[in-house]
Every structure is written in structure tokens, then in C-alpha cells.
Design a protein around this motif. Structure first.
Motif, PDB file in Angstrom:
ATOM      1  N   PRO A   1      -7.633  -5.522   1.732  1.00 13.46           N
ATOM      2  CA  PRO A   1      -8.082  -5.082   0.283  1.00 13.46           C
ATOM      3  C   PRO A   1      -8.813  -3.690  -0.054  1.00 13.46           C
ATOM      4  O   PRO A   1      -8.598  -3.324  -1.198  1.00 13.46           O
ATOM      5  CB  PRO A   1      -8.953  -6.583  -0.273  1.00 13.46           C
ATOM      6  CG  PRO A   1      -8.599  -7.548   1.022  1.00 13.46           C
ATOM      7  CD  PRO A   1      -8.175  -6.803   1.985  1.00 13.46           C
ATOM      8  N   LEU A   2      -9.613  -3.498   0.915  1.00 11.24           N
ATOM      9  CA  LEU A   2     -10.203  -2.122   0.674  1.00 11.24           C
ATOM     10  C   LEU A   2      -9.319  -1.182   0.755  1.00 11.24           C
ATOM     11  O   LEU A   2      -9.897   0.145   0.266  1.00 11.24           O
ATOM     12  CB  LEU A   2     -11.347  -2.182   1.658  1.00 11.24           C
ATOM     13  CG  LEU A   2     -12.519  -3.039   1.543  1.00 11.24           C
ATOM     14  CD1 LEU A   2     -13.689  -2.864   2.615  1.00 11.24           C
ATOM     15  CD2 LEU A   2     -13.332  -2.626   0.148  1.00 11.24           C
TER      16      LEU A   2
ATOM     17  N   SER B   1       3.913   5.420  -2.263  1.00 12.45           N
ATOM     18  CA  SER B   1       4.472   5.380  -0.823  1.00 12.45           C
ATOM     19  C   SER B   1       3.294   5.474   0.095  1.00 12.45           C
ATOM     20  O   SER B   1       3.724   5.050   1.323  1.00 12.45           O
ATOM     21  CB  SER B   1       5.203   6.839  -0.786  1.00 12.45           C
ATOM     22  OG  SER B   1       4.186   8.028  -1.249  1.00 12.45           O
ATOM     23  N   VAL B   2       2.215   5.953   0.051  1.00 12.46           N
ATOM     24  CA  VAL B   2       1.130   5.887   0.937  1.00 12.46           C
ATOM     25  C   VAL B   2       0.817   4.445   1.329  1.00 12.46           C
ATOM     26  O   VAL B   2       0.867   3.974   2.360  1.00 12.46           O
ATOM     27  CB  VAL B   2       0.003   6.588   0.374  1.00 12.46           C
ATOM     28  CG1 VAL B   2      -1.404   6.040   1.196  1.00 12.46           C
ATOM     29  CG2 VAL B   2       0.116   8.102   0.400  1.00 12.46           C
ATOM     30  N   GLY B   3       0.948   3.538   0.321  1.00 14.61           N
ATOM     31  CA  GLY B   3       0.579   2.112   0.596  1.00 14.61           C
ATOM     32  C   GLY B   3       1.828   1.519   1.372  1.00 14.61           C
ATOM     33  O   GLY B   3       1.482   0.748   2.392  1.00 14.61           O
ATOM     34  N   VAL B   4       3.048   1.994   1.154  1.00 14.04           N
ATOM     35  CA  VAL B   4       4.098   1.348   1.762  1.00 14.04           C
ATOM     36  C   VAL B   4       4.159   1.952   3.288  1.00 14.04           C
ATOM     37  O   VAL B   4       4.400   1.012   4.292  1.00 14.04           O
ATOM     38  CB  VAL B   4       5.293   1.603   1.326  1.00 14.04           C
ATOM     39  CG1 VAL B   4       6.634   1.352   1.819  1.00 14.04           C
ATOM     40  CG2 VAL B   4       5.608   0.979  -0.220  1.00 14.04           C
TER      41      VAL B   4
ATOM     42  N   ALA C   1      -3.779   0.876  -5.318  1.00 12.27           N
ATOM     43  CA  ALA C   1      -3.124  -0.038  -6.523  1.00 12.27           C
ATOM     44  C   ALA C   1      -3.456   0.339  -7.737  1.00 12.27           C
ATOM     45  O   ALA C   1      -2.853   0.435  -8.748  1.00 12.27           O
ATOM     46  CB  ALA C   1      -2.969  -1.653  -6.257  1.00 12.27           C
ATOM     47  N   ALA C   2      -5.126   0.548  -7.653  1.00 14.06           N
ATOM     48  CA  ALA C   2      -5.689   1.163  -9.104  1.00 14.06           C
ATOM     49  C   ALA C   2      -5.170   2.462  -9.377  1.00 14.06           C
ATOM     50  O   ALA C   2      -5.047   2.911 -10.664  1.00 14.06           O
ATOM     51  CB  ALA C   2      -7.180   1.185  -8.791  1.00 14.06           C
TER      52      ALA C   2
END
Length: 146
Positions: free
Chosen positions: A123-124, A107-110, A130-131
Motif C-alpha cells: 500500500p505504501l 505504467s510505473v505501477g504495472v 494511484a493518488a
């Protein structure tokens, strides 16, 4: 045919409001001003380093807070489901927390990608999220076994 020409005419910005003697010169150069303003808007939308407003970040933070509360209750429900399936309570609780970490990282990524994709889809930032999500889902599955 007239409707097609109207739809393809594009969007033109109005000339800026000026006062006095500048109004006469602005009226004479309004067509070049519209082109310049359109080019300025196009160049700012293509700028990758666009600053994210604090309002957008606050809205994103509020959404994350609500999601974390929902994920907390989902964690408890998942742990109770595992206990009902005869998984030891300490392993079920650990699996529930790993589920929480997995859902929180996703959810943080989205939310970050919705707030400012140009800055936060780097990517950073996406790589570590994702990892963490991948490690959390593996640990959730492993610790949720009988």
C-alpha cells in the motif's frame, strides 16, 4: 488409467551431484533429499522478501523508457486534438502533460507489480501512485475544457 497416475505423480528434483564416498550415502538417502529439496523450493517461493534481481529491474526500466517515449508522442497528439477542438493551446498543452503524468504513473505501477508483486504491491507504493494518477486525470479533464 496409467496416464492419470503418470500425470498425478508430481515433480521430483534429481539428487545433487556428489563425489566419492558421499555418492554412496547420497544414493541411499535420495528419496529424503528429494522431499527436503521440494520443501525448500516451496518455502522460498512463499517468502515475501524475495530479492528482485538487477536483470528484472533493468528489463522493467527499459520497458518504462519505451512506454514514456510512446506516452510523450501521445501527449502531443492529445494536445493537438484539443487545439483542433478550439481549446486554447496553453490549456491543451497542460492537459497533454497531465495525460503524460497519468499514463506514466499507471505504467510505473504495472511494471513494478510485474517485476516483484510481493514487494511492490504494498500500500505504501501503490497508494501514492494511484493518488498521482487520480489527481492527474482530474487535472487533465479540467484543463482540457474550453
Amino acid at each position: 488409467m496409467a496416464q492419470d497416475q503418470k500425470d498425478q505423480s508430481g515433480f521430483a528434483l534429481p539428487a545433487p551431484q556428489t563425489s566419492g564416498a558421499n555418492a554412496v550415502s547420497a544414493a541411499a538417502g535420495s528419496s529424503s533429499t528429494t522431499v527436503t529439496q521440494t520443501e525448500a523450493i516451496t518455502s522460498t517461493t512463499a517468502n515475501v522478501n524475495v530479492d528482485t534481481s538487477s536483470r528484472d529491474l533493468m528489463i522493467g526500466g527499459a520497458i518504462l523508457l519505451v512506454l514514456f517515449i510512446v506516452f510523450f508522442f501521445a501527449r502531443g497528439a492529445y494536445a493537438n486534438t484539443l487545439v483542433a477542438k478550439r481549446v486554447p493551446p496553453n490549456k491543451a498543452n497542460a492537459a497533454g502533460w497531465w495525460l503524460f503524468v497519468f499514463l506514466a504513473s499507471l505504467s510505473v505501477g504495472v511494471v513494478l507489480s510485474a517485476v516483484n508483486p510481493a514487494r511492490f504491491l504494498a500500500p505504501l507504493i501503490v497508494g501514492p501512485l494511484a493518488a498521482i494518477a487520480l489527481v492527474a486525470v482530474v487535472l487533465m479533464l479540467l484543463s482540457g475544457r474550453k
